[in-house]
Design an enzyme around this catalytic site. Structure first.
Site, PDB file in Angstrom:
ATOM      1  N   HIS A 112       0.848  -1.191   0.000  1.00 56.01           N
ATOM      2  CA  HIS A 112       0.000   0.000   0.000  1.00 56.01           C
ATOM      3  C   HIS A 112       0.878   1.233   0.000  1.00 56.01           C
ATOM      4  CE1 HIS A 112      -3.236   2.800   1.025  1.00 56.01           C
ATOM      5  NE2 HIS A 112      -4.047   1.856   0.641  1.00 56.01           N
ATOM      6  N   ASP A 167      -7.993  -5.241  -0.355  1.00 60.30           N
ATOM      7  CA  ASP A 167      -8.416  -6.144  -1.440  1.00 60.30           C
ATOM      8  C   ASP A 167      -8.061  -7.593  -1.192  1.00 60.30           C
ATOM      9  OD1 ASP A 167      -7.511  -3.427  -3.472  1.00 60.30           O
ATOM     10  OD2 ASP A 167      -9.543  -4.177  -3.165  1.00 60.30           O
TER      11      ASP A 167
HETATM   12  C1  SDX Z   1      -6.124   0.014  -3.150  1.00 63.18           C
HETATM   13  O1  SDX Z   1      -4.385   4.519  -2.153  1.00 63.18           O
HETATM   14  C2  SDX Z   1      -5.329   3.887  -1.581  1.00 63.18           C
HETATM   15  O2  SDX Z   1      -5.789   4.241  -0.504  1.00 63.18           O
HETATM   16  C3  SDX Z   1      -5.856   2.678  -2.329  1.00 63.18           C
HETATM   17  C4  SDX Z   1      -6.899   1.837  -1.614  1.00 63.18           C
HETATM   18  C5  SDX Z   1      -8.174   2.601  -1.381  1.00 63.18           C
HETATM   19  O3  SDX Z   1      -8.913   2.240  -0.448  1.00 63.18           O
HETATM   20  O4  SDX Z   1      -8.491   3.486  -2.214  1.00 63.18           O
HETATM   21  O5  SDX Z   1      -6.401   1.391  -0.366  1.00 63.18           O
HETATM   22  C6  SDX Z   1      -7.291   0.622  -2.459  1.00 63.18           C
HETATM   23  O6  SDX Z   1      -5.840   0.356  -4.261  1.00 63.18           O
HETATM   24  C7  SDX Z   1      -5.280  -0.964  -2.391  1.00 63.18           C
HETATM   25  C8  SDX Z   1      -4.045  -1.458  -3.223  1.00 63.18           C
HETATM   26  C9  SDX Z   1      -4.533  -2.559  -4.176  1.00 63.18           C
HETATM   27  N1  SDX Z   1      -3.426  -2.938  -5.099  1.00 63.18           N
HETATM   28  C10 SDX Z   1      -2.816  -4.116  -4.964  1.00 63.18           C
HETATM   29  O7  SDX Z   1      -3.003  -4.912  -4.046  1.00 63.18           O
HETATM   30  C11 SDX Z   1      -1.811  -4.406  -6.089  1.00 63.18           C
HETATM   31  C12 SDX Z   1      -0.540  -4.996  -5.478  1.00 63.18           C
HETATM   32  N2  SDX Z   1       0.172  -3.936  -4.741  1.00 63.18           N
HETATM   33  C13 SDX Z   1       1.053  -3.090  -5.474  1.00 63.18           C
HETATM   34  O8  SDX Z   1       1.032  -3.046  -6.801  1.00 63.18           O
HETATM   35  C14 SDX Z   1       1.606  -1.905  -4.678  1.00 63.18           C
HETATM   36  O9  SDX Z   1       1.882  -2.345  -3.417  1.00 63.18           O
HETATM   37  C15 SDX Z   1       0.754  -0.661  -4.641  1.00 63.18           C
HETATM   38  C16 SDX Z   1       0.362  -0.196  -5.996  1.00 63.18           C
HETATM   39  C17 SDX Z   1      -0.474  -0.913  -3.839  1.00 63.18           C
HETATM   40  C18 SDX Z   1       1.564   0.439  -3.943  1.00 63.18           C
HETATM   41  O10 SDX Z   1       2.576   0.769  -4.803  1.00 63.18           O
HETATM   42  P1  SDX Z   1       3.751   1.797  -4.397  1.00 63.18           P
HETATM   43  O11 SDX Z   1       3.501   2.418  -3.081  1.00 63.18           O
HETATM   44  O12 SDX Z   1       3.965   2.691  -5.564  1.00 63.18           O
HETATM   45  O13 SDX Z   1       4.954   0.805  -4.196  1.00 63.18           O
HETATM   46  P2  SDX Z   1       5.855   0.241  -5.360  1.00 63.18           P
HETATM   47  O14 SDX Z   1       5.002  -0.282  -6.469  1.00 63.18           O
HETATM   48  O15 SDX Z   1       6.879   1.274  -5.669  1.00 63.18           O
HETATM   49  O16 SDX Z   1       6.523  -1.010  -4.628  1.00 63.18           O
HETATM   50  C19 SDX Z   1       7.603  -0.804  -3.712  1.00 63.18           C
HETATM   51  C20 SDX Z   1       8.391  -2.109  -3.732  1.00 63.18           C
HETATM   52  C21 SDX Z   1       8.780  -2.556  -5.143  1.00 63.18           C
HETATM   53  O17 SDX Z   1       9.916  -3.411  -5.001  1.00 63.18           O
HETATM   54  P3  SDX Z   1      11.397  -2.775  -5.308  1.00 63.18           P
HETATM   55  O18 SDX Z   1      11.315  -2.071  -6.633  1.00 63.18           O
HETATM   56  O19 SDX Z   1      11.663  -1.860  -4.145  1.00 63.18           O
HETATM   57  O20 SDX Z   1      12.294  -3.992  -5.340  1.00 63.18           O
HETATM   58  O21 SDX Z   1       7.555  -3.180  -3.228  1.00 63.18           O
HETATM   59  C22 SDX Z   1       7.337  -4.135  -4.252  1.00 63.18           C
HETATM   60  C23 SDX Z   1       7.643  -3.446  -5.559  1.00 63.18           C
HETATM   61  O22 SDX Z   1       8.053  -4.406  -6.544  1.00 63.18           O
HETATM   62  N3  SDX Z   1       5.929  -4.503  -4.169  1.00 63.18           N
HETATM   63  C24 SDX Z   1       5.469  -5.744  -4.277  1.00 63.18           C
HETATM   64  C25 SDX Z   1       4.087  -5.635  -4.058  1.00 63.18           C
HETATM   65  N4  SDX Z   1       3.760  -4.359  -3.838  1.00 63.18           N
HETATM   66  C26 SDX Z   1       4.908  -3.660  -3.901  1.00 63.18           C
HETATM   67  N5  SDX Z   1       6.088  -6.912  -4.530  1.00 63.18           N
HETATM   68  C27 SDX Z   1       5.303  -8.011  -4.575  1.00 63.18           C
HETATM   69  N6  SDX Z   1       3.946  -7.987  -4.381  1.00 63.18           N
HETATM   70  C28 SDX Z   1       3.320  -6.822  -4.114  1.00 63.18           C
HETATM   71  N7  SDX Z   1       2.016  -6.793  -3.932  1.00 63.18           N
END
Ligand code: SDX
Length: 428
Positions: free
Chosen positions: A306, A363
């Protein structure tokens, strides 16, 4: 004396005002930065940028706190109802009995859609994604109600708000019925909000249908938990689109499209498909977690991570508890829930997730309940939209009343070609 921040840029040092929020957050006010220094800020994804001052929703991502208008999500989940929470978010206070009665009745009498909407749905392919159908239908509401589109007319805004909250369940259910080739059901206004939605979704003209109160209560809880969440991607979209002074229906339609994305609300559909793939391909939870960690694999552990929560999403904790309660009451055993719990147990002990502070988000478990009540995966995000609707509305209304209101128009850092002359075709 209010605190200030100092910025030194080249030969220039300027003082920037600091704003302090009611929960102690501080923000550097950079409204005059460009006029005083010629420089702008750069903040991809706006991870460090506040777009507004808001009184609606507070999140402490480090502590895993979520409050709507000051009420903890746990209190609201245990004691409130979705329509009461909708009133709270939009009007700022818990309703009195008479206010709730008026709000509920006004919504109840607006649940029907104009008959011409059937032609709009019938023009769509049977496999149209419900989020595409919902955003199209919500945008089309503006064509049916040209008399209530002025964002600065309080009475027109109130009727549009009630119409939206009343009709989105009907719209979502129509999208589902169209995909089945089943007739659209008329709303039954004798039922409460969620029971009516279940009726619209699962009843048919050939037999009696009574919504299961256990299921209705579980869906009401899920709608409460999804109702608002600060300046998330779709809410920021509603505010930005709304800042052009377009009508509320158009801004909400844009929000529905933003929510559809797999990185945002679309994740609940991705989670259940991920769980089903693990089950059907005979993968172990450990094998999938290793794939999600691997830089060579694009898989992510959907429903984890998140932008704001660097702790357990309080909503996920409540939904996880509800999964056990609802499935037990329904006498349903869910292999998908088992897999989800195994994934969580492994991930929370794994350095990759610990270092990146990745926890279950809203989710991760929600789809297990939607799946157990017979909702198809491609309807999950439409259910998220039903829940988020009052939050989008509250944020749009707040923005229109904001003394700092102005059209949203971010800057950029241009990194393209510098000036060059046109070359005639025969010289290229
Ligand atoms: C919602 O904003 C809100 O409030 C949203 C929400 C709401 O109520 O409106 O809460 C609803 O959208 C919840 C999130 C749902 N999405 C997912 O579950 C998709 C999976 N999660 C990600 O794609 C990610 O965690 C995000 C999009 C939610 C957050 O992305 P960020 O903050 O931009 O973080 P990032 O993508 O830059 O990730 C940071 C690191 C990366 O690794 P490195 O590059 O540092 O090696 O964490 C890793 C990412 O690869 N990472 C994950 C991961 N989420 C982040 N690795 C594996 N699995 C994951 N789920």
């Amino acid at each position: 004396m209010a605190e200030t921040a100092q910025l030194r840029l080249g030969e220039k040092t300027i003082d920037l005002p600091v704003i302090e929020g009611s929960e102690g957050e501080t923000a550097v006010d950079i409204r005059n930065l460009r006029s005083e220094t010629g420089a702008i800020t750069y903040d991809p994804g706006y991870a460090n940028t506040g777009s507004c001052q808001s009184s609606i929703c507070f999140i402490d991502g480090e502590k895993g706190i979520l409050r709507y208008r000051g009420y903890d999500i746990q209190d609201l989940a245990a004691n409130s109802s979705f329509l009461e929470v909708s009133f709270l978010l939009i009007y700022g206070t818990l309703p009195t009995p008479s206010q709730l009665e008026y709000f509920t009745r006004s919504i109840r009498i607006h649940t029907m859609l104009h008959e011409d909407f059937k032609a709009l749905f019938q023009s769509l392919p049977k496999d149209a994604h419900p989020m595409a159908a919902c955003s199209a239908a919500v945008g089309a509401l503006a064509t049916f109600y040209p008399d209530s589109l002025d964002p600065r007319n309080d009475r027109q805004v109130e009727i549009s708000v009630h119409r939206l909250i009343a009709k989105l369940p009907t719209i979502a259910a129509y999208a589902y019925k169209h995909s089945l080739g089943q007739p659209f059901m008329f709303p039954r206004n004798a039922l409460n909000y969620v029971e009516n939605f279940l009726h619209l979704m699962f009843a048919n003209p050939c037999e009696d249908y009574e919504p299961d109160p256990v299921v209705a209560k579980a869906i009401d809880l899920l709608l409460i938990l999804h109702a608002d969440h600060e300046q998330n991607c779709s809410t920021s979209t509603v505010r930005l689109v709304g800042s052009s002074m377009v009508n509320l229906f158009a801004a909400i339609s844009a929000g529905i499209n933003a929510l559809w994305g797999p990185r945002h609300g679309g994740a609940n559909q991705e989670v259940i498909e991920m769980l089903a793939a693990i089950r059907d391909e005979g993968m172990t939870a450990r094998e999938f977690v290793d794939r999600a960690k691997s830089a060579d694999d694009t898989s992510r552990l959907m429903g984890f991570g998140h932008r704001v929560y660097k702790n357990y999403d309080p909503r996920a904790k409540i939904i996880k508890g509800a999964c056990d309660e609802v499935l037990n009451k329904m006498g349903v055993h869910s292999k998908l829930l088992e897999i989800a719990k195994e994934l969580e147990e492994i991930a929370l002990k794994d350095d990759y997730f610990i270092e990146r502070k990745l926890f279950p988000n809203v989710d991760f478990y929600s789809g297990v309940i939607y799946n157990a009540i017979g909702t198809p995966a491609n309807m999950f995000t439409a259910l998220f939209a039903l829940g988020r609707l009052p939050g989008w509305i509250a944020q749009w209304v707040e923005y229109h009343g904001d003394p700092d209101f102005k059209i949203g128009r971010p800057r950029q850092v241009y990194v393209g070609e510098t000036a060059r002359s046109y070359q005639p075709l025969d010289e290229r």
